[in-house]
Design a protein around this motif. Structure first.
Motif, PDB file in Angstrom:
ATOM      1  N   GLU A  11      32.811   1.956  -2.357  1.00 21.17           N
ATOM      2  CA  GLU A  11      33.942   2.900  -2.401  1.00 21.17           C
ATOM      3  C   GLU A  11      34.785   2.680  -3.654  1.00 21.17           C
ATOM      4  O   GLU A  11      35.226   3.641  -4.297  1.00 21.17           O
ATOM      5  CB  GLU A  11      34.808   2.739  -1.147  1.00 21.17           C
ATOM      6  CG  GLU A  11      34.150   3.257   0.121  1.00 21.17           C
ATOM      7  CD  GLU A  11      35.030   3.061   1.340  1.00 21.17           C
ATOM      8  OE1 GLU A  11      36.173   2.571   1.184  1.00 21.17           O
ATOM      9  OE2 GLU A  11      34.582   3.391   2.452  1.00 21.17           O
ATOM     10  N   LYS A  14      33.008   4.026  -6.681  1.00 22.15           N
ATOM     11  CA  LYS A  14      33.055   5.491  -6.715  1.00 22.15           C
ATOM     12  C   LYS A  14      34.441   5.980  -7.133  1.00 22.15           C
ATOM     13  O   LYS A  14      34.568   6.926  -7.915  1.00 22.15           O
ATOM     14  CB  LYS A  14      32.678   6.069  -5.351  1.00 22.15           C
ATOM     15  CG  LYS A  14      31.201   5.930  -5.014  1.00 22.15           C
ATOM     16  CD  LYS A  14      30.877   6.551  -3.664  1.00 22.15           C
ATOM     17  CE  LYS A  14      29.382   6.477  -3.372  1.00 22.15           C
ATOM     18  NZ  LYS A  14      29.040   7.059  -2.052  1.00 22.15           N
ATOM     19  N   GLU A  15      35.474   5.339  -6.598  1.00 22.63           N
ATOM     20  CA  GLU A  15      36.850   5.725  -6.934  1.00 22.63           C
ATOM     21  C   GLU A  15      37.129   5.554  -8.426  1.00 22.63           C
ATOM     22  O   GLU A  15      37.890   6.317  -9.017  1.00 22.63           O
ATOM     23  CB  GLU A  15      37.844   4.894  -6.122  1.00 22.63           C
ATOM     24  CG  GLU A  15      37.881   5.264  -4.650  1.00 22.63           C
ATOM     25  CD  GLU A  15      38.790   4.344  -3.854  1.00 22.63           C
ATOM     26  OE1 GLU A  15      39.347   3.398  -4.460  1.00 22.63           O
ATOM     27  OE2 GLU A  15      38.932   4.562  -2.640  1.00 22.63           O
ATOM     28  N   LYS A  16      36.498   4.549  -9.036  1.00 22.62           N
ATOM     29  CA  LYS A  16      36.700   4.289 -10.461  1.00 22.62           C
ATOM     30  C   LYS A  16      35.677   5.009 -11.335  1.00 22.62           C
ATOM     31  O   LYS A  16      35.552   4.727 -12.531  1.00 22.62           O
ATOM     32  CB  LYS A  16      36.639   2.781 -10.722  1.00 22.62           C
ATOM     33  CG  LYS A  16      37.782   2.027 -10.040  1.00 22.62           C
ATOM     34  CD  LYS A  16      37.767   0.546 -10.378  1.00 22.62           C
ATOM     35  CE  LYS A  16      38.972  -0.161  -9.748  1.00 22.62           C
ATOM     36  NZ  LYS A  16      39.011  -1.599 -10.057  1.00 22.62           N
ATOM     37  N   ASN A  17      34.944   5.945 -10.712  1.00 22.45           N
ATOM     38  CA  ASN A  17      33.948   6.762 -11.427  1.00 22.45           C
ATOM     39  C   ASN A  17      32.867   5.929 -12.111  1.00 22.45           C
ATOM     40  O   ASN A  17      32.342   6.315 -13.157  1.00 22.45           O
ATOM     41  CB  ASN A  17      34.638   7.666 -12.462  1.00 22.45           C
ATOM     42  CG  ASN A  17      35.493   8.736 -11.807  1.00 22.45           C
ATOM     43  OD1 ASN A  17      35.079   9.353 -10.827  1.00 22.45           O
ATOM     44  ND2 ASN A  17      36.695   8.945 -12.332  1.00 22.45           N
ATOM     45  N   ILE A  18      32.560   4.799 -11.511  1.00 20.13           N
ATOM     46  CA  ILE A  18      31.473   3.970 -12.019  1.00 20.13           C
ATOM     47  C   ILE A  18      30.149   4.419 -11.395  1.00 20.13           C
ATOM     48  O   ILE A  18      29.123   4.476 -12.058  1.00 20.13           O
ATOM     49  CB  ILE A  18      31.750   2.486 -11.717  1.00 20.13           C
ATOM     50  CG1 ILE A  18      33.001   2.031 -12.479  1.00 20.13           C
ATOM     51  CG2 ILE A  18      30.547   1.623 -12.086  1.00 20.13           C
ATOM     52  CD1 ILE A  18      33.476   0.645 -12.107  1.00 20.13           C
ATOM     53  N   HIS A  20      28.357   7.613  -9.763  1.00 23.85           N
ATOM     54  CA  HIS A  20      28.394   9.062  -9.586  1.00 23.85           C
ATOM     55  C   HIS A  20      27.259   9.442  -8.645  1.00 23.85           C
ATOM     56  O   HIS A  20      26.494   8.587  -8.188  1.00 23.85           O
ATOM     57  CB  HIS A  20      28.233   9.763 -10.934  1.00 23.85           C
ATOM     58  CG  HIS A  20      29.289   9.377 -11.927  1.00 23.85           C
ATOM     59  ND1 HIS A  20      30.521   9.996 -11.982  1.00 23.85           N
ATOM     60  CD2 HIS A  20      29.301   8.402 -12.873  1.00 23.85           C
ATOM     61  CE1 HIS A  20      31.249   9.432 -12.945  1.00 23.85           C
ATOM     62  NE2 HIS A  20      30.532   8.459 -13.499  1.00 23.85           N
ATOM     63  N   LYS A  21      27.133  10.689  -8.365  1.00 23.67           N
ATOM     64  CA  LYS A  21      26.121  11.142  -7.403  1.00 23.67           C
ATOM     65  C   LYS A  21      24.715  10.718  -7.800  1.00 23.67           C
ATOM     66  O   LYS A  21      23.926  10.282  -6.960  1.00 23.67           O
ATOM     67  CB  LYS A  21      26.187  12.669  -7.266  1.00 23.67           C
ATOM     68  CG  LYS A  21      25.240  13.221  -6.209  1.00 23.67           C
ATOM     69  CD  LYS A  21      25.403  14.718  -6.059  1.00 23.67           C
ATOM     70  CE  LYS A  21      24.465  15.263  -4.988  1.00 23.67           C
ATOM     71  NZ  LYS A  21      24.594  16.736  -4.818  1.00 23.67           N
ATOM     72  N   ASN A  25      27.454   4.115 -14.318  1.00 26.22           N
ATOM     73  CA  ASN A  25      27.909   3.632 -15.617  1.00 26.22           C
ATOM     74  C   ASN A  25      27.671   2.126 -15.638  1.00 26.22           C
ATOM     75  O   ASN A  25      28.465   1.346 -15.109  1.00 26.22           O
ATOM     76  CB  ASN A  25      29.396   3.945 -15.817  1.00 26.22           C
ATOM     77  CG  ASN A  25      29.883   3.572 -17.204  1.00 26.22           C
ATOM     78  OD1 ASN A  25      29.493   2.548 -17.761  1.00 26.22           O
ATOM     79  ND2 ASN A  25      30.744   4.405 -17.769  1.00 26.22           N
ATOM     80  N   THR A  28      30.484  -0.448 -17.164  1.00 23.96           N
ATOM     81  CA  THR A  28      31.652  -0.725 -16.322  1.00 23.96           C
ATOM     82  C   THR A  28      31.243  -1.345 -14.986  1.00 23.96           C
ATOM     83  O   THR A  28      32.003  -2.115 -14.394  1.00 23.96           O
ATOM     84  CB  THR A  28      32.471   0.558 -16.088  1.00 23.96           C
ATOM     85  OG1 THR A  28      31.597   1.613 -15.637  1.00 23.96           O
ATOM     86  CG2 THR A  28      33.155   0.999 -17.365  1.00 23.96           C
ATOM     87  N   TYR A  29      30.042  -1.015 -14.516  1.00 23.80           N
ATOM     88  CA  TYR A  29      29.528  -1.652 -13.299  1.00 23.80           C
ATOM     89  C   TYR A  29      29.407  -3.157 -13.530  1.00 23.80           C
ATOM     90  O   TYR A  29      29.809  -3.962 -12.690  1.00 23.80           O
ATOM     91  CB  TYR A  29      28.162  -1.064 -12.915  1.00 23.80           C
ATOM     92  CG  TYR A  29      27.497  -1.788 -11.763  1.00 23.80           C
ATOM     93  CD1 TYR A  29      27.757  -1.416 -10.446  1.00 23.80           C
ATOM     94  CD2 TYR A  29      26.628  -2.866 -11.986  1.00 23.80           C
ATOM     95  CE1 TYR A  29      27.175  -2.095  -9.381  1.00 23.80           C
ATOM     96  CE2 TYR A  29      26.049  -3.548 -10.933  1.00 23.80           C
ATOM     97  CZ  TYR A  29      26.315  -3.154  -9.637  1.00 23.80           C
ATOM     98  OH  TYR A  29      25.744  -3.837  -8.591  1.00 23.80           O
ATOM     99  N   THR A 127      23.021   6.022  -5.186  1.00 22.12           N
ATOM    100  CA  THR A 127      22.852   7.250  -5.972  1.00 22.12           C
ATOM    101  C   THR A 127      21.575   7.949  -5.533  1.00 22.12           C
ATOM    102  O   THR A 127      20.624   7.303  -5.078  1.00 22.12           O
ATOM    103  CB  THR A 127      22.763   6.982  -7.491  1.00 22.12           C
ATOM    104  OG1 THR A 127      21.585   6.201  -7.767  1.00 22.12           O
ATOM    105  CG2 THR A 127      23.987   6.245  -7.995  1.00 22.12           C
TER     106      THR A 127
END
Length: 222
Positions: A11, A14-18, A20-21, A25, A28-29, A127
């Protein structure tokens, strides 16, 4: 609970846009997961290979890098005890069937000193492709002593069986009757019955259907 730990991590990613569907990334991961105390592995499902491990995982294995470039499925075979190979088959079934949200398994893994440690883990698909197929998954593992399941993990129970009991367990999982097992192993039916009693006791089962179910869950039977 390890499921909750993994769910909270996913969660946050996902909140940090690391996450995506259909992509992750990786830079950053890597930055966010390196310091997570639990062992984490990011998997490429389509090619069945590991992509990234965090620092806790890297330290456990004694690896030099977090990104596992050039690694393939051999990574899984080299790091897991041969008696636990059915867990690999169970993983394949989990992703192929794609019906459950989490895959909970017990692992016996080789640490940096060459010793085998028991770890409890859970895996979740994070994903998916445009047509909904699993692309990436994350596994979170903790040492057995840090996890207190209500029951002893089935794979640990299985390790208590003798070689002969294991042979009979596998034949039972194939729905073989007592007389058939006796003929196949060249032993008496009475001996088979005694072994079966020990197997039921060690595996904490009361009937054949429970043994067969355990065989399915552990990946010995499909």
């Amino acid at each position: 609970m390890i499921r909750e730990k993994l769910e909270l991590l996913v969660e946050e990613l996902k909140e940090k846009n690391i996450i995506h569907k259909d992509k992750i990334n990786l830079k950053t991961y890597d930055e966010l997961t390196r310091g997570v105390p639990e062992m984490l592995t990011l998997h490429d499902i389509a090619n069945y290979r590991p992509i990234h491990i965090n620092d806790a995982c890297k330290k456990f294995y004694g690896f030099k890098n977090n990104f596992l470039r050039g690694m393939d499925y051999i990574y899984y075979i080299k790091t897991i005890h041969p008696s636990y190979y059915p867990t690999l088959f169970k993983s394949l079934t989990f992703f192929n069937e794609d019906q459950e949200e989490f895959l909970d398994l017990t692992y016996k893994l080789k640490n940096a000193s060459g010793q085998w440690d028991i770890l409890i883990g859970t895996t979740k698909t994070v994903t998916r492709s445009a047509d909904g197929k699993p692309l990436n998954a994350i596994s979170l593992l903790v040492p057995q002593e840090e996890h207190q399941p209500i029951q002893t993990a089935p794979m640990l129970l299985l390790e208590t069986l003798t070689k002969r009991e294991m042979e009979i367990f596998l034949l039972i999982s194939e729905s073989k009757k007592t007389n058939e097992i006796a003929q196949e192993l060249f032993i008496s039916e009475e001996t088979v019955k005694k072994h079966k009693q020990n197997i039921y006791k060690k595996l904490q089962c009361n009937k054949t259907s429970e043994l067969v179910k355990m065989a399915f869950e552990l990946g010995f039977k499909y």
